[in-house]
Structure formats: structure tokens, C-alpha cells
Design a protein around this motif. Structure first.
Motif, mmCIF file in Angstrom:
data_model
loop_
_atom_site.group_PDB
_atom_site.id
_atom_site.type_symbol
_atom_site.label_atom_id
_atom_site.label_comp_id
_atom_site.label_asym_id
_atom_site.label_seq_id
_atom_site.Cartn_x
_atom_site.Cartn_y
_atom_site.Cartn_z
ATOM 1 N N PRO A 1 -52.553 27.965 -49.329
ATOM 2 C CA PRO A 1 -51.255 27.830 -49.994
ATOM 3 C C PRO A 1 -50.258 28.868 -49.462
ATOM 4 O O PRO A 1 -50.589 30.057 -49.379
ATOM 5 C CB PRO A 1 -51.585 28.102 -51.472
ATOM 6 N N ASP B 1 -49.277 35.472 -47.229
ATOM 7 C CA ASP B 1 -49.708 34.112 -46.878
ATOM 8 C C ASP B 1 -49.826 33.974 -45.359
ATOM 9 O O ASP B 1 -50.654 33.203 -44.853
ATOM 10 C CB ASP B 1 -48.739 33.070 -47.449
ATOM 11 N N VAL C 1 -45.619 24.628 -52.588
ATOM 12 C CA VAL C 1 -45.065 24.002 -53.789
ATOM 13 C C VAL C 1 -43.643 24.520 -53.948
ATOM 14 O O VAL C 1 -43.441 25.740 -54.059
ATOM 15 C CB VAL C 1 -45.894 24.376 -55.046
ATOM 16 N N GLY D 1 -52.522 34.237 -50.523
ATOM 17 C CA GLY D 1 -52.084 35.620 -50.428
ATOM 18 C C GLY D 1 -52.477 36.323 -51.721
ATOM 19 O O GLY D 1 -52.665 35.671 -52.747
ATOM 20 N N ALA E 1 -47.310 37.010 -54.307
ATOM 21 C CA ALA E 1 -46.051 36.602 -53.689
ATOM 22 C C ALA E 1 -45.053 37.735 -53.913
ATOM 23 O O ALA E 1 -44.956 38.260 -55.024
ATOM 24 C CB ALA E 1 -45.567 35.303 -54.319
ATOM 25 N N ASN F 1 -49.354 38.088 -58.681
ATOM 26 C CA ASN F 1 -50.767 38.351 -58.401
ATOM 27 C C ASN F 1 -51.652 37.615 -59.419
ATOM 28 O O ASN F 1 -52.481 38.219 -60.089
ATOM 29 C CB ASN F 1 -50.991 39.880 -58.399
ATOM 30 N N GLN F 2 -51.415 36.320 -59.576
ATOM 31 C CA GLN F 2 -52.140 35.544 -60.594
ATOM 32 C C GLN F 2 -52.711 34.227 -60.071
ATOM 33 O O GLN F 2 -53.720 33.743 -60.591
ATOM 34 C CB GLN F 2 -51.185 35.189 -61.753
ATOM 35 N N THR F 3 -52.049 33.624 -59.079
ATOM 36 C CA THR F 3 -52.364 32.227 -58.740
ATOM 37 C C THR F 3 -53.820 32.050 -58.288
ATOM 38 O O THR F 3 -54.504 31.135 -58.739
ATOM 39 C CB THR F 3 -51.386 31.716 -57.662
HETATM 40 P P1 AMP Z 1 -48.559 34.957 -57.099
HETATM 41 O O1 AMP Z 1 -49.683 34.730 -58.057
HETATM 42 O O2 AMP Z 1 -47.283 34.220 -57.494
HETATM 43 O O3 AMP Z 1 -48.303 36.418 -56.795
HETATM 44 O O4 AMP Z 1 -48.983 34.262 -55.707
HETATM 45 C C1 AMP Z 1 -50.233 34.510 -55.085
HETATM 46 C C2 AMP Z 1 -50.464 33.509 -53.979
HETATM 47 O O5 AMP Z 1 -50.492 32.175 -54.503
HETATM 48 C C3 AMP Z 1 -49.383 33.462 -52.891
HETATM 49 O O6 AMP Z 1 -49.591 34.482 -51.935
HETATM 50 C C4 AMP Z 1 -49.606 32.063 -52.307
HETATM 51 O O7 AMP Z 1 -50.753 32.033 -51.463
HETATM 52 C C5 AMP Z 1 -49.942 31.255 -53.569
HETATM 53 N N1 AMP Z 1 -48.709 30.663 -54.147
HETATM 54 C C6 AMP Z 1 -47.987 31.108 -55.199
HETATM 55 N N2 AMP Z 1 -46.915 30.318 -55.418
HETATM 56 C C7 AMP Z 1 -46.968 29.337 -54.484
HETATM 57 C C8 AMP Z 1 -46.149 28.207 -54.163
HETATM 58 N N3 AMP Z 1 -45.057 27.917 -54.860
HETATM 59 N N4 AMP Z 1 -46.512 27.416 -53.108
HETATM 60 C C9 AMP Z 1 -47.637 27.712 -52.407
HETATM 61 N N5 AMP Z 1 -48.432 28.757 -52.653
HETATM 62 C C10 AMP Z 1 -48.113 29.557 -53.664
#
Ligand code: AMP
Length: 249
Positions: A6, A39, A63, A116, A119, A125-127
Motif C-alpha cells: 500500500p 512506502d 486509496v 510504511g 504516513a 502509525n495505525q494502518t
Molecule cells: P498511517 O497508519 O496512516 O500512518 O499509515 C501507515 C501506512 O499505511 C502507510 O505508510 C501506507 O503504507 C499505508 N496507508 C495509509 N493510508 C493509505 C492510503 N490512503 N493508501 C494506501 N496506503 C495507505
């Protein structure tokens, strides 16, 4: 073995962030956007696993709005085989993204998902963690080394106290930290080739996911300005100031 990566489109890390005048968020109009740096590291790791003959296909997913196609083309130019854009103009929050990724995992059947660690726009730091929970898979977050074994993956994690090694049964989730690798620049021929690689567009609704935001942003404000520092002539003055002015020792 298929790897899903992603990739999020975020404001480029070199851009000085400006707030919108009404305090509803940050200015994104006419601002340079790029792939989230963590990413890029995730894509690089997947490409290295493919080059080492350990993976057969890399699918990049983003996304967000139609502009994410550009981010996906970058992933394709770095070495991903095909891309999926889950198109939505709704602000993407980690839980919605994790649900979309789960739906794609169910459809695509990857053995490894490399995200990653966070973001750099929302720093959530949750996805990755949410996706692991939704799938019931093991997770190796903040990876600084990934070694694929037979039916398992060994991940060295960067934790507060140093490094931790975990062995996960495949399929598994890995999130990339800064020291995992140094991502390559896409070469011009690969950028040209990436234009011909398949990029499929789907909607969250087609995947059965409701992306309506669950979190409300009340207000976005600048952090307080830091006061100017002072230079002290010697250690004794420093200790005195720390003791009697700052009262921290
Ligand atoms: P976050 O939890 O928002 O800090 O994101 C952690 C990771 O989830 C990112 O580094 C991406 O690999 C993935 N991710 C988060 N949002 C998206 C998005 N809208 N589209 C694709 N990958 C995403």
C-alpha cells in the motif's frame, strides 16, 4: 509469492506545510505531492525480494483521489508489476484504509503485505496494525530487516530499547522503518515502461467498505513558536540556569 504494497500520496516531505486560513486543515492546492517516504522503502523491499527470486508478483495499492495514479506509476517504475487505485475523494482514515486493504487481501491472496510504518501527513502509525488485527495475521512493525524463510518471515524491529527479532508465520504484515533499505530512483526507461503496466481502478463501495470518516478534526493550529535560546559562557552557568531558572535538575 505475491506481495501487496500500500502506497499513500502525501505532501512531499520537502514542502513547508501551510495551514488553511479557516483552520480546517493544511493547504494541498498547488502543493507538490509524492509517495509517502516509508512506502518507498516498502516498495523497495518488495522489489528486492522479487529480484532475489523470493517473490513473483508485486501489487501496489493506493486509496484516495485520482491523483494517486501518479503515486502508483512511481511504484510501478520502481518495479511493482501492477497497481490498484481504490478511488475516493473522501479523506482516508486508517481504519477505512485497513478495511479496504483487508478486502483486497481477501481478493488477491498475497503472502506478505509490506506497508510504511506511518504516513508523514497524519503520522497515525495505525494502518498496518489495524490490518493485521482485521486479518488475524502476525505483524512485524518498524522493520529494519526482513528475511523470508520457508513458511515464515523473520523481522528485526526497531524498538525504543534497541532491536527486537520476531519470527512470523506467513501470511504476515510488515511495516517498513527508515533503516530497512535505501529506495532506488526510478530510471527513465523504467518510468516509460511503467506507463504500460496495468493500473486497475475500483471504488470502496465495490469492495463493500464504507469509508465515511469516524474521526472529526476540530481545528488545526500551528505549534507555539519556540523562544530564542541563549548562549552561556561556561558549564557552571549552564548548571546554575538548569537548577535555578529551568528547575529541571
Ligand atoms: P498511517 O497508519 O496512516 O500512518 O499509515 C501507515 C501506512 O499505511 C502507510 O505508510 C501506507 O503504507 C499505508 N496507508 C495509509 N493510508 C493509505 C492510503 N490512503 N493508501 C494506501 N496506503 C495507505
Amino acid at each position: 509469492m505475491k506481495i501487496l504494497v500500500p502506497v499513500k500520496r502525501v505532501i512531499d516531505y520537502n514542502v513547508k506545510i501551510l495551514l488553511k486560513a479557516d483552520g480546517t486543515g493544511v493547504e494541498t492546492a498547488n502543493v507538490k505531492m509524492s509517495m509517502n517516504p516509508f512506502d518507498e522503502i516498502a516498495v523497495e523491499e518488495a522489489v528486492r525480494l522479487k529480484e532475489a527470486g523470493k517473490a513473483t508478483e508485486i501489487v501496489a495499492v493506493s486509496v484516495g483521489p485520482s491523483g494517486c495514479q501518479e503515486t502508483l506509476r512511481t511504484a510501478l517504475a520502481m518495479g511493482a508489476d501492477r497497481a490498484i487505485l481504490v478511488q475516493t475523494d473522501t479523506e482516508t482514515q486508517p481504519l477505512a484504509v485497513a478495511k479496504i486493504l483487508k478486502a483486497l487481501v481477501d481478493k488477491e491472496g498475497p503472502t506478505l503485505v509490506i506497508l510504511g510504518k506511518q504516513a508523514i501527513d497524519d503520522d497515525c502509525n495505525q494502518t498496518g496494525q489495524m490490518l493485521a488485527a482485521l486479518l488475524g495475521w502476525g505483524q512485524g512493525t518498524f522493520a529494519s530487516d526482513v528475511a523470508l524463510g520457508d513458511g515464515s518471515v523473520t523481522v528485526i524491529r526497531e524498538i525504543d530499547g534497541g532491536l527486537e527479532t520476531v519470527e512470523l508465520k506467513l501470511p504476515a504484515i510488515v511495516t517498513a522503518d527508515l533503516r530497512l533499505n535505501e529506495p532506488r530512483y526510478a530510471s527513465l526507461p523504467n518510468i516509460m515502461k511503467a506507463k504500460k503496466k496495468p493500473l486497475e481502478t475500483v471504488t470502496p463501495a465495490a469492495l463493500g467498505v464504507d469509508v465515511a470518516p469516524r474521526l472529526t478534526t476540530l481545528k488545526v493550529v500551528e505549534p507555539a513558536k519556540r523562544k530564542a535560546g541563549v548562549k552561556v559562557p561556561d558549564v557552571a552557568t549552564l548548571v546554575d540556569k538548569l537548577k535555578n531558572e529551568a528547575r529541571v535538575i
